[in-house]
Design an enzyme around this catalytic site. Structure first.
Site, PDB file in Angstrom:
ATOM      1  N   ASP A  44      14.698  31.519  39.438  1.00  0.00           N
ATOM      2  CA  ASP A  44      13.804  32.600  39.001  1.00  0.00           C
ATOM      3  C   ASP A  44      13.346  32.314  37.580  1.00  0.00           C
ATOM      4  O   ASP A  44      14.125  31.834  36.748  1.00  0.00           O
ATOM      5  CB  ASP A  44      14.537  33.948  39.018  1.00  0.00           C
ATOM      6  CG  ASP A  44      14.868  34.399  40.439  1.00  0.00           C
ATOM      7  OD1 ASP A  44      14.222  33.894  41.370  1.00  0.00           O
ATOM      8  OD2 ASP A  44      15.781  35.229  40.597  1.00  0.00           O
ATOM      9  N   ASP A 101      18.580  11.531  44.213  1.00  0.00           N
ATOM     10  CA  ASP A 101      17.722  11.533  43.026  1.00  0.00           C
ATOM     11  C   ASP A 101      18.327  10.583  41.985  1.00  0.00           C
ATOM     12  O   ASP A 101      19.466  10.755  41.565  1.00  0.00           O
ATOM     13  CB  ASP A 101      17.632  12.953  42.459  1.00  0.00           C
ATOM     14  CG  ASP A 101      16.584  13.092  41.363  1.00  0.00           C
ATOM     15  OD1 ASP A 101      16.063  12.050  40.906  1.00  0.00           O
ATOM     16  OD2 ASP A 101      16.296  14.230  40.957  1.00  0.00           O
ATOM     17  N   ASN A 160      14.609  26.757  43.633  1.00  0.00           N
ATOM     18  CA  ASN A 160      14.739  28.194  43.887  1.00  0.00           C
ATOM     19  C   ASN A 160      15.064  29.045  42.670  1.00  0.00           C
ATOM     20  O   ASN A 160      15.484  30.187  42.818  1.00  0.00           O
ATOM     21  CB  ASN A 160      15.831  28.428  44.941  1.00  0.00           C
ATOM     22  CG  ASN A 160      15.233  28.626  46.325  1.00  0.00           C
ATOM     23  OD1 ASN A 160      14.177  29.218  46.459  1.00  0.00           O
ATOM     24  ND2 ASN A 160      15.895  28.110  47.336  1.00  0.00           N
ATOM     25  N   HIS A 195       8.422  17.002  39.742  1.00  0.00           N
ATOM     26  CA  HIS A 195       9.543  16.062  39.680  1.00  0.00           C
ATOM     27  C   HIS A 195       9.623  15.327  41.012  1.00  0.00           C
ATOM     28  O   HIS A 195       9.465  15.932  42.079  1.00  0.00           O
ATOM     29  CB  HIS A 195      10.858  16.792  39.386  1.00  0.00           C
ATOM     30  CG  HIS A 195      12.049  15.889  39.368  1.00  0.00           C
ATOM     31  ND1 HIS A 195      12.066  14.708  38.657  1.00  0.00           N
ATOM     32  CD2 HIS A 195      13.261  15.968  39.986  1.00  0.00           C
ATOM     33  CE1 HIS A 195      13.230  14.114  38.838  1.00  0.00           C
ATOM     34  NE2 HIS A 195      13.969  14.845  39.641  1.00  0.00           N
ATOM     35  N   GLU A 228       8.889  33.372  50.916  1.00  0.00           N
ATOM     36  CA  GLU A 228       9.309  34.512  50.097  1.00  0.00           C
ATOM     37  C   GLU A 228       9.146  35.811  50.890  1.00  0.00           C
ATOM     38  O   GLU A 228       8.129  36.028  51.540  1.00  0.00           O
ATOM     39  CB  GLU A 228       8.473  34.584  48.816  1.00  0.00           C
ATOM     40  CG  GLU A 228       8.700  33.422  47.858  1.00  0.00           C
ATOM     41  CD  GLU A 228      10.079  33.444  47.225  1.00  0.00           C
ATOM     42  OE1 GLU A 228      10.676  34.523  47.150  1.00  0.00           O
ATOM     43  OE2 GLU A 228      10.559  32.368  46.817  1.00  0.00           O
ATOM     44  N   GLU A 255      15.115  34.266  53.987  1.00  0.00           N
ATOM     45  CA  GLU A 255      15.113  33.849  52.586  1.00  0.00           C
ATOM     46  C   GLU A 255      16.132  34.672  51.793  1.00  0.00           C
ATOM     47  O   GLU A 255      16.885  34.159  50.973  1.00  0.00           O
ATOM     48  CB  GLU A 255      13.702  34.024  52.005  1.00  0.00           C
ATOM     49  CG  GLU A 255      13.539  33.508  50.584  1.00  0.00           C
ATOM     50  CD  GLU A 255      13.640  34.604  49.537  1.00  0.00           C
ATOM     51  OE1 GLU A 255      13.880  34.279  48.364  1.00  0.00           O
ATOM     52  OE2 GLU A 255      13.491  35.785  49.916  1.00  0.00           O
ATOM     53  N   TYR A 306       5.400  15.865  31.023  1.00  0.00           N
ATOM     54  CA  TYR A 306       5.339  16.491  32.353  1.00  0.00           C
ATOM     55  C   TYR A 306       6.642  17.211  32.680  1.00  0.00           C
ATOM     56  O   TYR A 306       6.716  17.991  33.633  1.00  0.00           O
ATOM     57  CB  TYR A 306       5.008  15.452  33.427  1.00  0.00           C
ATOM     58  CG  TYR A 306       6.161  14.567  33.840  1.00  0.00           C
ATOM     59  CD1 TYR A 306       6.938  14.873  34.954  1.00  0.00           C
ATOM     60  CD2 TYR A 306       6.491  13.416  33.124  1.00  0.00           C
ATOM     61  CE1 TYR A 306       8.002  14.069  35.335  1.00  0.00           C
ATOM     62  CE2 TYR A 306       7.544  12.613  33.500  1.00  0.00           C
ATOM     63  CZ  TYR A 306       8.296  12.939  34.607  1.00  0.00           C
ATOM     64  OH  TYR A 306       9.340  12.140  34.983  1.00  0.00           O
TER      65      TYR A 306
END
Length: 732
Positions: free
Chosen positions: A439, A397, A437, A374, A486, A491, A561
């Site tokens: 999961d 954006d 970020n 993106h 990570e 973090e 995409y």
């Protein structure tokens, strides 16, 4: 006859909205205190005959203000920095008895307290941060002034007047379009909110009119040049028109936070008739396919002339046009690409992939998507509305994804705040934090209604975040600007901070995470060329002393995409017998005929392999995308690569497919070299070549680019470019 009652304002004076740079209401040429006595001729007093603005590209004003590249015959200056004008009077100016001032006016209802009417007094010395005019030379009837503007001045197109005081009132020059002055943001001025202290960064993020946008897949990164064209004829007016169309109050147009937020809404047409219509359905019959655009110029000029949104755009097109808008107005900006970008509607930092008990994806329950990539923009500015330390690069954006304060827009969100988990700060930081970020959680939805977490991947989303490097076409990794590595303590702290602000929610699952299986599975997709067969190789590793039988299947989908699947083109099941402590490979052949008839805009294929260990019931799941290698356009030039000289450009394309291409459009452009143009070919037969020649006369020297794209009914995103070194014109 009754009189129509006027609306009551309850003691408040109604001031009309001043939200259009284009609308005018000119001040009077005479503001007299009363009747002029008989025999007095006002023309006998000091009055202006001509005003000279030093507005040629080689003049000091444009060179010192870094506006000499604008293809515009008006004076263009940057705020907070002195510029020069020269006034010719009807007689020599006498500072002891003559009094005049310069006035700048913008919009239809100018007010001094709103910054839309600016009286500039003649002062003995200029003061930093304040408007003022200083006489620096006098010769006969002419006076040369150095004018200092405020670093907080409104950005836009001002009308200029000279007002002269007489005993009977003020005499003012008439409206003269030749003295119109554009005032822009100034990254060279320390007091400006967009100040950038590195000269190489200013050269790249403000003055470079050609960029590189990265796309494709994390494992197959592709790039294409983009013509921002912020200096081209008509583009500055088109950018100001966007703010007029948004009905943005003129008094707010000196604030880069407000300007970038309005811009992010206006580049898309979702709710405000903005510049570009977004389309992700692969149907572009009523406009131009997103992959066909080579730059922003055609899009912005068409929008201004037609007064209607232009069809069509996708994220990199929105980002390219928005970058033009920001750089054109003087805000440092760059296009950023995030690989494996999460679109999470509730911003809970969790992308839920639901599986059926046999391992197949449950499309009814799976609503989240991970985009292959993106594109968004970063704009450089201070953030006085946030605590110290959150200025600098801000995410903005313009791709219409989610509603923000009633409109489809996003940002500005501080990159520094996103990295440290401070997502409580405006604007839209939780959404951006989720993009980089989230999961990835695989959940089996059982028939009894319970959910079991099969696997959690905390590193898949936001895998790589890149932008164009300074001074070159290469890629710069900026992932660490957005997130700590990570496993680092920082973090974990950033994640806990985001949790404190209520962004990350607990896993929406019942049951517990399953123990790791004795069997590992992975797969690789062979480098795939458009129109050719290729293989997918699946590897199984048995880590235990027991023998296992694996029931597996592979599905292949044509995907946008954005990660949304359009059509399944491959479905193959197979069984594998695994000996103890062994590994085995299975190959699946994908034939060209299976995928060619259904390809989308960017030729992206998505494979999902699921397997069940029969003896234990363990489910193994992996997914990967691949982007097909597409043929390119070849661009050649002959003739002198010199400003003002004839140069012939040849565009060449060979159809590599076994079928004819129909309704082929080829576009060509090169900022400073050739204006955007296009040509249609009804049909290109298999293995045949078409050529297109154009003569051009470059008008900008230095490193330039030619860019071409090809689109047809069955093949798109074909692209080519050529670097040029244009020499200055030889002087005789």
């Amino acid at each position: 006859m009754t009189e129509t009652p006027r609306p009551a304002f309850g003691g408040r004076r109604a001031v009309p909205l001043n939200n259009s740079n284009a609308e005018e209401n000119n001040p009077p040429t005479e503001e007299l205190l009363g009747l002029v006595p008989r025999g007095v001729n006002l023309q006998d007093y000091l009055h202006v005959t001509t005003v000279h603005l030093f507005k040629e590209p080689w003049d000091t004003n444009k060179v010192d203000h870094h506006t000499d590249k604008y293809n515009n015959n008006k004076l263009i200056v940057r705020r907070g920095q002195p510029f020069y004008i020269q006034i010719e009077f009807n007689r020599p100016y006498n500072p002891r008895k003559d009094l005049f001032r310069v006035e700048y006016v913008i919009g239809r209802y100018p007010q001094e307290n709103k910054g839309t009417y600016i009286p500039v007094p003649v002062v003995p010395e200029l003061r930093s941060g304040k408007w003022g005019a200083k006489v620096i030379s006098r010769e006969d009837r002419s006076v040369r002034l150095s004018i200092q503007s405020s670093p907080e001045c409104i950005v836009g197109k001002f009308r200029m007047y000279i007002a002269v005081w007489t005993p009977y009132g003020i005499l003012r020059t008439s409206r003269n379009p030749e003295t119109d002055t554009y005032i822009l943001f100034n990254p060279w001025c320390e007091e400006d909110a967009v100040y950038l202290d590195d000269d190489r960064e200013r050269e790249e993020y403000v003055l470079n009119d050609i960029g590189v946008i990265f796309y494709g897949d994390f494992n197959n990164i592709k790039s294409r040049s983009w013509s921002y064209g912020q200096f081209e004829d008509g583009i500055l007016d088109a950018c100001l028109h966007m703010m007029d169309k948004a009905q943005m109050d003129l008094s707010g147009r000196g604030n880069p936070i407000k300007v970038s937020r309005v811009g992010s809404a206006m580049v898309n047409s979702k709710d405000d008739e903005g510049v570009l219509v977004g389309s992700w359905d692969n149907v572009y019959a009523y406009g131009v396919p997103p992959s066909a655009w080579t730059g922003s110029i055609d899009i912005l000029l068409e929008y201004q002339s037609s007064q209607n949104p232009v069809r069509y755009g996708q994220c990199w097109v929105f980002a390219g046009v928005f970058n033009t808008f920001l750089r054109c107005l003087g805000i440092p900006a760059r296009v950023v690409t995030n690989y494996f970008s999460a679109h999470d509607n509730d911003a809970n930092l969790q992308m839920d992939i639901f599986l059926q008990e046999d391992g197949n994806v449950n499309s009814k329950l799976t609503k989240d998507s991970v985009w292959n990539y993106h594109c968004w923009n970063e704009a450089w500015m201070t953030r006085p509305d946030l605590p110290v330390g959150f200025g600098g690069w801000q995410v903005v954006d313009s791709t219409p994804q989610e509603n923000s304060d009633g409109m489809y827009r996003c940002g500005p969100a501080s990159v520094q705040a996103i990295k440290h988990g401070h997502v409580c700060f405006q604007f839209d930081a939780p959404f951006v934090y989720a993009e980089v970020n989230s999961d990835l959680v695989y959940i089996t939805a059982k028939k009894d209604g319970t959910h079991v977490v099969e696997a959690v991947d905390t590193t898949h989303v936001g895998k790589l975040i890149v932008t164009k490097q300074i001074g070159g076409d290469g890629m710069k990794d900026i992932t660490e600007n957005y997130k700590f590595q990570e496993g680092q303590k920082e973090e974990r702290l950033a994640l806990e901070t985001a949790l404190m602000y209520g962004v990350k929610k607990p896993l929406n699952t019942e049951g517990i995470v399953k123990q790791r299986s004795d069997v590992d599975m992975d797969f690789e997709v062979e480098n795939a060329v458009l129109g050719k067969d290729f293989k997918v190789t699946i590897t199984f590793q048995n880590n235990s002393p027991k023998a296992y039988t694996i029931s597996a299947y592979l599905t292949g989908n044509i995907t946008f995409y954005t990660g949304v699947s359009k059509e399944e083109f491959k479905n193959e099941t197979f069984e594998v017998a695994l000996d103890p402590l062994s590994f085995k490979k299975e190959e699946v052949l994908v034939r060209a005929g299976e995928y060619m008839g259904q390809l989308l805009e960017q030729a992206s294929l998505h494979f999902f392999v699921t397997a069940r260990v029969d003896e234990t019931g363990d489910i193994l799941a992996k997914q990967k995308s691949t982007v097909l290698t597409i043929p390119t356009i070849i661009i050649k030039v002959r003739g002198a690569q010199m400003v003002g000289s004839d140069m012939v450009v040849t565009v060449e394309f060979t159809n590599p497919l076994k079928e004819s291409l129909k309704n082929v459009w080829i576009r060509l452009e090169g900022p400073g070299v050739i204006k955007p143009m296009r040509k249609m070919f009804r049909e290109i037969r298999p293995n045949s070549t078409v050529q297109w020649e154009e003569v051009c006369w470059p008008w900008v020297s230095g490193l330039r680019k030619l860019m071409a794209s090809m689109t047809s009914d069955s093949l798109r995103h074909v692209y080519g470019e050529l670097d040029l070194q244009i020499q200055r014109q030889r002087t005789v």
